[in-house]
Design an enzyme around this catalytic site. Structure first.
Site, PDB file in Angstrom:
ATOM      1  N   HIS A  19       9.642  81.678  -0.455  1.00 25.25           N
ATOM      2  CA  HIS A  19       9.908  81.105   0.825  1.00 25.25           C
ATOM      3  C   HIS A  19      10.497  79.898   0.745  1.00 25.25           C
ATOM      4  O   HIS A  19      11.183  79.698   1.665  1.00 25.25           O
ATOM      5  CB  HIS A  19       8.454  80.963   1.450  1.00 25.25           C
ATOM      6  CG  HIS A  19       7.750  82.261   1.769  1.00 25.25           C
ATOM      7  ND1 HIS A  19       7.206  82.661   2.977  1.00 25.25           N
ATOM      8  CD2 HIS A  19       7.220  83.346   0.858  1.00 25.25           C
ATOM      9  CE1 HIS A  19       6.714  83.655   3.126  1.00 25.25           C
ATOM     10  NE2 HIS A  19       6.516  84.222   1.670  1.00 25.25           N
ATOM     11  N   ASP A 122       8.255  77.684   8.279  1.00 22.07           N
ATOM     12  CA  ASP A 122       7.741  79.171   7.834  1.00 22.07           C
ATOM     13  C   ASP A 122       6.834  79.896   8.879  1.00 22.07           C
ATOM     14  O   ASP A 122       5.977  79.151   9.513  1.00 22.07           O
ATOM     15  CB  ASP A 122       7.179  79.144   6.534  1.00 22.07           C
ATOM     16  CG  ASP A 122       6.989  80.464   5.537  1.00 22.07           C
ATOM     17  OD1 ASP A 122       8.101  80.552   4.967  1.00 22.07           O
ATOM     18  OD2 ASP A 122       6.394  81.293   6.191  1.00 22.07           O
ATOM     19  N   ASN A 367      14.345  88.844  -2.300  1.00 14.22           N
ATOM     20  CA  ASN A 367      15.429  87.832  -2.931  1.00 14.22           C
ATOM     21  C   ASN A 367      16.181  88.620  -4.137  1.00 14.22           C
ATOM     22  O   ASN A 367      17.369  88.568  -4.042  1.00 14.22           O
ATOM     23  CB  ASN A 367      14.685  86.867  -3.478  1.00 14.22           C
ATOM     24  CG  ASN A 367      14.263  85.695  -2.503  1.00 14.22           C
ATOM     25  OD1 ASN A 367      14.851  85.334  -1.619  1.00 14.22           O
ATOM     26  ND2 ASN A 367      12.867  85.632  -2.347  1.00 14.22           N
ATOM     27  N   GLU A 371      20.216  89.479  -4.120  1.00 14.45           N
ATOM     28  CA  GLU A 371      21.058  89.077  -5.274  1.00 14.45           C
ATOM     29  C   GLU A 371      21.690  90.136  -5.971  1.00 14.45           C
ATOM     30  O   GLU A 371      22.813  89.963  -6.534  1.00 14.45           O
ATOM     31  CB  GLU A 371      20.135  88.486  -6.309  1.00 14.45           C
ATOM     32  CG  GLU A 371      19.446  86.918  -5.760  1.00 14.45           C
ATOM     33  CD  GLU A 371      18.298  86.444  -6.502  1.00 14.45           C
ATOM     34  OE1 GLU A 371      17.987  86.907  -7.614  1.00 14.45           O
ATOM     35  OE2 GLU A 371      17.533  85.549  -5.747  1.00 14.45           O
ATOM     36  N   GLU A 387       6.073  94.239   1.629  1.00 16.10           N
ATOM     37  CA  GLU A 387       7.265  95.160   2.260  1.00 16.10           C
ATOM     38  C   GLU A 387       8.240  95.586   1.189  1.00 16.10           C
ATOM     39  O   GLU A 387       9.371  96.213   1.791  1.00 16.10           O
ATOM     40  CB  GLU A 387       7.829  94.388   3.345  1.00 16.10           C
ATOM     41  CG  GLU A 387       8.870  93.558   3.188  1.00 16.10           C
ATOM     42  CD  GLU A 387       8.994  92.463   1.924  1.00 16.10           C
ATOM     43  OE1 GLU A 387       7.852  92.212   1.366  1.00 16.10           O
ATOM     44  OE2 GLU A 387      10.047  91.842   1.753  1.00 16.10           O
TER      45      GLU A 387
HETATM   46  N1  UDP Z   1      13.755  84.909 -10.845  1.00 13.42           N
HETATM   47  C1  UDP Z   1      14.498  84.342 -11.660  1.00 13.42           C
HETATM   48  N2  UDP Z   1      13.984  84.221 -12.882  1.00 13.42           N
HETATM   49  C2  UDP Z   1      13.037  84.902 -13.108  1.00 13.42           C
HETATM   50  C3  UDP Z   1      12.252  85.678 -12.432  1.00 13.42           C
HETATM   51  C4  UDP Z   1      12.597  85.526 -11.111  1.00 13.42           C
HETATM   52  O1  UDP Z   1      15.512  83.689 -11.237  1.00 13.42           O
HETATM   53  O2  UDP Z   1      12.789  84.904 -14.552  1.00 13.42           O
HETATM   54  C5  UDP Z   1      13.845  84.734  -9.185  1.00 13.42           C
HETATM   55  C6  UDP Z   1      14.685  85.831  -8.666  1.00 13.42           C
HETATM   56  O3  UDP Z   1      16.081  85.570  -8.983  1.00 13.42           O
HETATM   57  C7  UDP Z   1      14.507  85.927  -7.083  1.00 13.42           C
HETATM   58  C8  UDP Z   1      13.071  85.407  -7.364  1.00 13.42           C
HETATM   59  O4  UDP Z   1      12.499  84.817  -8.685  1.00 13.42           O
HETATM   60  O5  UDP Z   1      15.145  84.827  -6.496  1.00 13.42           O
HETATM   61  C9  UDP Z   1      11.810  86.528  -6.964  1.00 13.42           C
HETATM   62  O6  UDP Z   1      11.885  86.776  -5.636  1.00 13.42           O
HETATM   63  P1  UDP Z   1      11.621  88.160  -5.050  1.00 13.42           P
HETATM   64  O7  UDP Z   1      11.897  87.991  -3.614  1.00 13.42           O
HETATM   65  O8  UDP Z   1      12.773  89.152  -5.588  1.00 13.42           O
HETATM   66  O9  UDP Z   1      10.250  88.839  -5.628  1.00 13.42           O
HETATM   67  P2  UDP Z   1       8.940  87.911  -5.803  1.00 13.42           P
HETATM   68  O10 UDP Z   1       8.813  87.426  -6.917  1.00 13.42           O
HETATM   69  O11 UDP Z   1       8.788  87.130  -4.354  1.00 13.42           O
HETATM   70  O12 UDP Z   1       8.135  89.415  -5.663  1.00 13.42           O
END
Ligand code: UDP
Length: 473
Positions: A19, A122, A367, A371, A387
């Site tokens: 977030h 948020d 995210n 990406e 989600e």
């Molecule tokens: N991420 C990263 N390196 C890692 C693990 C995660 O940069 O070793 C970042 C990834 O690029 C993304 C975020 O952590 O920006 C994970 O967010 P996402 O919404 O995909 O999943 P969540 O962790 O919230 O389930």
């Protein structure tokens, strides 16, 4: 009231990485538009944010203390510091106590004749709406999700009693929504499915912040028009007073644009994973594997992933979060030279944009999806919670930019995704016909995503329009 010349925005992120980071990138985009930004947060979060905003004199971090409440271990100021997700509700309740100090910050700004154009806070900090309304400052909400998944979540919340009577794999029809895929109850976030009368404490909290959300002046969305334009009207229909969804993403690309400027005269220090990728000669040959920062994946499931990746025969780079897990016996020898397993934090965006990376086995956190889309990399979707199934369906069925892991459908307890399913999924994405067509869809989508944040791009234009409109408020 904000004056017409006001060039100042207040941002209050929720204390969870997924977030916070997009809003830090948004603050950079705003500072490029000569807007000063004050980010309100608590001391330990300010500490971890500081490195992102150094070199940005227009972005200030304003600290307010994190409240101490019963039921929450001392020192937990971020969801990543919670001993388990059981502490999420006390954590959310604690954030309500930030209201008074938040109002004091806003009041001081107003008294010193520097009122902000708006507050971007948020969705979880729903009380900030009342504070903003009392002080005459527009509040925009931020959720960290895409347009379609938010629209489906809101609609299924409203229609929960009807959905409740369906079986897990019956199609769900949401009135007024045209979906690019067949939706089932199993795809919906747990808070919709588990409590149709919304009377448990977590649902009550979500209900409360949802009401505040609906009365916001607008919604900041980390997505871009070309990706989700068709779903904006149904999403906006859940808001009052004509509030608009402002698609400004992919927000991290504003950060990368800065990175490019900086890297012109600086040599990049390569990490172990990028060095390993550099050694992979064939373009698009490596599958990158990560399940994000929140989903709990059991050690036995990780064993199946290891066997599946080994059996697939494709090179892989896999980030594992579990501290307790180690490779099952015999696998290490077999994957030598072909697979890299990393247990530290990696630069995911750099990995996805590396020429050797040709696919992403992902849990489909929003995210990660953005990406991958921006890097033009097709996804092998393995949604796990929240989600993520909706994000997976958007990518695979809606946009054709990915394929799915075959899960055994069951009504009840969690079962493992088998090594065969993983191996077949990887082979299909990296070497099969479906994977080829997913790549053909993903690559142009990446170009569109990158164009969106450039001058005259859709998200860049939307940001300028948002600032203009706020100045006229
Ligand atoms: N991420 C990263 N390196 C890692 C693990 C995660 O940069 O070793 C970042 C990834 O690029 C993304 C975020 O952590 O920006 C994970 O967010 P996402 O919404 O995909 O999943 P969540 O962790 O919230 O389930």
């Amino acid at each position: 009231m904000p004056s017409s010349s006001s060039s100042h925005v207040v941002i209050f992120p929720f204390m969870a990485q997924g977030h916070t980071l997009p809003l830090l990138y948004l603050s950079k985009a705003l500072s490029h538009q000569q807007i000063k930004v004050t980010i309100i947060t608590t001391p330990s979060n300010a500490n971890s944010m500081a490195k992102y905003v150094t070199n940005h004199p227009d972005i200030n971090l304003h600290e307010i203390p994190f409240p101490t409440i019963d039921g929450l271990p001392k020192g937990c100021e971020n969801t990543s510091q919670l001993p388990s997700m059981e502490f999420l509700l006390p954590f959310l309740q604690a954030t309500k106590e930030l209201q008074k100090p938040f109002e004091q910050v806003l009041e001081t700004m107003i008294k010193s004749n520097t009122p902000p154009l708006c507050v971007i806070s948020d969705f979880f900090l729903g009380w900030s709406l009342a504070s903003c309304q009392a002080l005459g400052v527009p509040r925009l909400a931020f959720h960290g999700m895409g347009v379609l998944s938010m629209a489906i979540s809101k609609s299924s919340w409203v229609h929960a009693p009807q959905i409740d009577s369906l079986s897990m794999f019956d199609p769900v029809d949401l009135p007024g929504m045209r979906l690019p895929f067949t939706l089932t109850k199993a795809d919906l976030p747990a808070e919709t499915v588990n409590s149709s009368n919304h009377d448990d404490p977590m649902s009550k909290f979500i209900g409360e912040v949802g009401e505040d959300d609906a009365k916001s002046w607008g919604i900041i969305v980390n997505s871009f028009k070309e990706l989700e334009e068709n779903h904006i009207p149904s999403f906006e229909s859940f808001y009052m007073n004509g509030a608009k969804a402002w698609c400004l993403g992919p927000l991290f690309l504003y950060d990368e644009m800065e990175g490019l400027e900086k890297s012109i005269n600086q040599s990049q220090i390569s990490s172990m994973s990028t060095q390993w990728l550099d050694e992979q000669i064939t373009p698009d040959s490596v599958i990158y594997v990560s399940f994000g920062t929140q989903a709990a994946v059991s050690d036995s499931q990780l064993d199946e992933v290891a066997f599946g990746l080994e059996e697939s025969g494709f090179p892989f780079l896999w980030v594992v979060r579990s501290k307790s897990w180690s490779l099952p016996g015999g696998v290490e020898e077999k994957i030598k030279g072909r697979g890299l397993i990393v247990k530290e934090w990696v630069d995911q965006r750099q990995i996805l944009s590396h020429r050797a990376t040709g696919g992403f086995l992902s849990h489909c956190g929003w995210n990660s999806v953005l990406e991958s889309v921006a890097a033009g990399v097709p996804i092998l979707a393995w949604p796990m919670m929240a989600e993520q199934s909706l994000n997976a369906k958007l990518i695979v069925d809606g946009l054709g930019a990915g394929t799915s892991i075959k899960k055994v459908q069951n009504q009840g307890s969690e079962i493992l995704v088998s090594r065969q399913a993983i191996s077949e999924g990887v082979k299909e994405l990296m070497g099969g016909q479906k994977g080829r067509s997913a790549r053909e869809r993903a690559e142009p989508l990446g170009r569109v995503a990158r164009r969106a944040v450039q001058k005259d791009g859709s998200s860049h234009d939307t940001l300028s329009k948002l600032i203009d409109q706020l100045r006229r408020c």
